[in-house]
Design an enzyme around this catalytic site. Sequence first.
Site, PDB file in Angstrom:
ATOM      1  N   HIS A  90      14.588   7.598  22.175  1.00 10.76           N
ATOM      2  CA  HIS A  90      15.361   6.634  22.958  1.00 10.76           C
ATOM      3  C   HIS A  90      16.668   7.199  23.527  1.00 10.76           C
ATOM      4  CE1 HIS A  90      12.622   3.727  21.116  1.00 10.76           C
ATOM      5  NE2 HIS A  90      13.026   2.840  22.004  1.00 10.76           N
ATOM      6  N   GLY A 103      10.202   7.918  26.516  1.00 11.99           N
ATOM      7  CA  GLY A 103       9.179   7.093  25.877  1.00 11.99           C
ATOM      8  C   GLY A 103       9.359   5.636  26.227  1.00 11.99           C
ATOM      9  N   HIS A 125       3.378  -1.458  25.641  1.00  8.87           N
ATOM     10  CA  HIS A 125       4.568  -2.223  25.291  1.00  8.87           C
ATOM     11  C   HIS A 125       5.071  -2.956  26.528  1.00  8.87           C
ATOM     12  CE1 HIS A 125       8.896  -2.704  24.241  1.00  8.87           C
ATOM     13  NE2 HIS A 125       8.441  -2.804  23.004  1.00  8.87           N
ATOM     14  N   GLU A 179       4.113  -5.212  20.144  1.00  8.48           N
ATOM     15  CA  GLU A 179       4.713  -5.941  21.274  1.00  8.48           C
ATOM     16  C   GLU A 179       4.006  -5.633  22.588  1.00  8.48           C
ATOM     17  OE1 GLU A 179       8.723  -4.536  21.045  1.00  8.48           O
ATOM     18  OE2 GLU A 179       9.061  -5.359  19.059  1.00  8.48           O
ATOM     19  N   GLU A 218       8.147 -11.315  24.045  1.00  8.71           N
ATOM     20  CA  GLU A 218       9.549 -10.985  23.787  1.00  8.71           C
ATOM     21  C   GLU A 218      10.434 -11.459  24.935  1.00  8.71           C
ATOM     22  OE1 GLU A 218      12.304  -6.985  23.209  1.00  8.71           O
ATOM     23  OE2 GLU A 218      10.137  -6.848  22.926  1.00  8.71           O
ATOM     24  N   CYS A 256      13.054 -10.123  26.140  1.00  7.41           N
ATOM     25  CA  CYS A 256      13.345  -8.995  27.034  1.00  7.41           C
ATOM     26  C   CYS A 256      12.214  -8.758  28.029  1.00  7.41           C
ATOM     27  CB  CYS A 256      13.573  -7.721  26.225  1.00  7.41           C
ATOM     28  SG  CYS A 256      15.189  -7.606  25.443  1.00  7.41           S
ATOM     29  N   CYS A 271      17.897  -6.147  20.907  1.00  7.40           N
ATOM     30  CA  CYS A 271      17.925  -5.946  22.357  1.00  7.40           C
ATOM     31  C   CYS A 271      18.009  -7.258  23.122  1.00  7.40           C
ATOM     32  CB  CYS A 271      16.694  -5.159  22.791  1.00  7.40           C
ATOM     33  SG  CYS A 271      15.136  -5.829  22.178  1.00  7.40           S
ATOM     34  N   CYS A 272      17.406  -8.329  22.592  1.00  9.90           N
ATOM     35  CA  CYS A 272      17.296  -9.574  23.358  1.00  9.90           C
ATOM     36  C   CYS A 272      18.624 -10.312  23.558  1.00  9.90           C
ATOM     37  CB  CYS A 272      16.268 -10.496  22.712  1.00  9.90           C
ATOM     38  SG  CYS A 272      14.581  -9.849  22.766  1.00  9.90           S
TER      39      CYS A 272
END
Length: 642
Positions: free
Chosen positions: A135, A186, A263, A315, A331, A333, A411-412
């Site tokens: 990441h 990724g 994803h 996810e 999700e 996001c 993250c959301c």
Amino acid sequence: MQGKNAISLRNIHINDKYWNRYTKLIEESVLPYQWQILNDNVPDAPPSYCLENFRIAAGDKKGIRKGTVFQDSDAAKWLEAVAYTLESKENPELEAQADSVIDLICRAQEKNGYLDTYYTLVEPENKWKNLCEGHELYCAGHLIEAAVAYYNATGKTKLLDCVCRLADLISDTFGFEKGKIQGYPGHPEIELALVKLYKVTLNKKYLELATYFVDARGQSPNIFLEEIKQPGFKHIFHDFNNYDPKYSQSHIPVRQQTTAVGHAVRAVYLYCAMADLARLNGDETLLERCKILWNNMVKRRMYITAGIGSSGFLECFTADYDLPNDSNYSETCASIGLALFGFRMAHLTKDASYIDICERALYNTIRAGISLEGNSYFYVNPLEVWPDICLEKSSRAHVKAVRQKWFDVACCPTNIARTFASLGQYIYDVSDKDVYVNLFIQNDSKIMVDGKDICLKMETVYPRNGKIKVSVKCEKSEFSLNIRKPLFASSFCIKLNGKEINCIFEKNYYSINRIWENDSIEIDFDFAAKLVFANPLVRANCGKAAILRGPEVYCLEECDNGDDLAAVYVEAKNKFTEEWDENLLGGTLLLHFKGKKLFLKHDTEDSVSAEAPVFKEKDFTAIPYGSWGNRKTGEMIVWLHV
């Protein structure tokens, strides 16, 4: 540096009763709450460690870095939300707070431009060696987006200069050229961020780097599978054992992909970048691929609430029409990314049908992701909840019946904050001598068309009804005003200065071209609550229907209708009675209807089988899905038996 956009948040003032409860909430409650979270000051909430990690990386403190590998991105998205808030309204205290975070982040940057607290503090020897899971590029992307937004809002360049050094390092490190790493992230994100950086700096190498990352994805051999083969490689996430490149949309080159796979968030962030590059590079083949992927996603793999990603494991998208209601992921996001993709496609194609999906996401899944108080969140957005089976270490452990204060993977919440803080920029679109009215949100705005300032005032109580008035004030100026006709509108009437007119209708926009000066447009379209019947191919909903009114999906909650909501039946030709409740959930349009509920003739609690059941007539009340979970904890359901 490039000049400001034609649509600036500082010139768009939302004064909409429906949306003010969220847009005002961002500045007044959400950002202060998230500031406390990022500093680990909220009792009983999962610790963030985010700013503490930066303090350790900057040398301000000694300690061990904690949290996920992508924890840095939480601070970046919070900063981006702050930037949009400051662009809309001055707030010296909030700006000073943001400046202190920017100073901290810049102090954590290494001399060569590298910036990532995990690889600075935990695995410095493995920088750029685990693109599959590390990441690094994802975090860089979110920081770039924050820097661009903060520069646009304040004119300050400290964070922008910081991310330019980081982007320069990445440009020197990755590419098809000999001696560079031929890799890509990724988790897509940096691609669309680099496009924003290019637009504000006009440095073409950032656009070229974004293009490289998209073109390199899926080439053979697969770089993630090659990484995993390397001696000493260690997985960060155990779920990545037996890695399938479809998860990261890297199984084949993007121009060969026809199906939304893997994803869900990664997919739509990638598609956003593809749409950006299709526009800036004039790449028709990439645009065509975006259309194909969009159609597959929204027609076969999207929930009625505009949720995407049906699998609670990883996810992910699964198969066409696989849309379970009580175990799905959807999700928050992912719906945000879907909306961002749709707005880009509408801008590219000038087709308003994309906006219908964006609007559905905003009014339903994204809105459901945050409480009315702004201090709790849904990560997962199911369409059916039975709290008793949302058990830890079960197949529904990811489903929550109540919003959470925070998450280990957070993250959301910050993504919701930056989305609602920037909502104003999606109301209108501008292209050459065309203005597009996309969202019906009450506002006073000033936008630039063909170098001239145009003042627009929109008055509406949408989605209570479809009556909208748009006032135009400017020096004499010729342009086209294009008004979106929602796909759910059963009629559409437009009056110019009080007289009904006929307009050109193309790609779901009504277009009025004239020399404008001091004019008003009255728009009136009908829509009523109706049942939408499931495609029988969606096995989870075969023989069921959902209630849709305009952009809003409706659901039943236990606090209005009692338990055992799965036993509710609705008549196919049902009529709904509307009731506006000013005091409920910040103002809510309720739908009342008569239906039936399945009951057993006898008490058979000791058996899973029973005698023939009976139906009893009952009155039911439905509320907008975006408002669910803000009262008592209990069952919720969207799809009903017919």
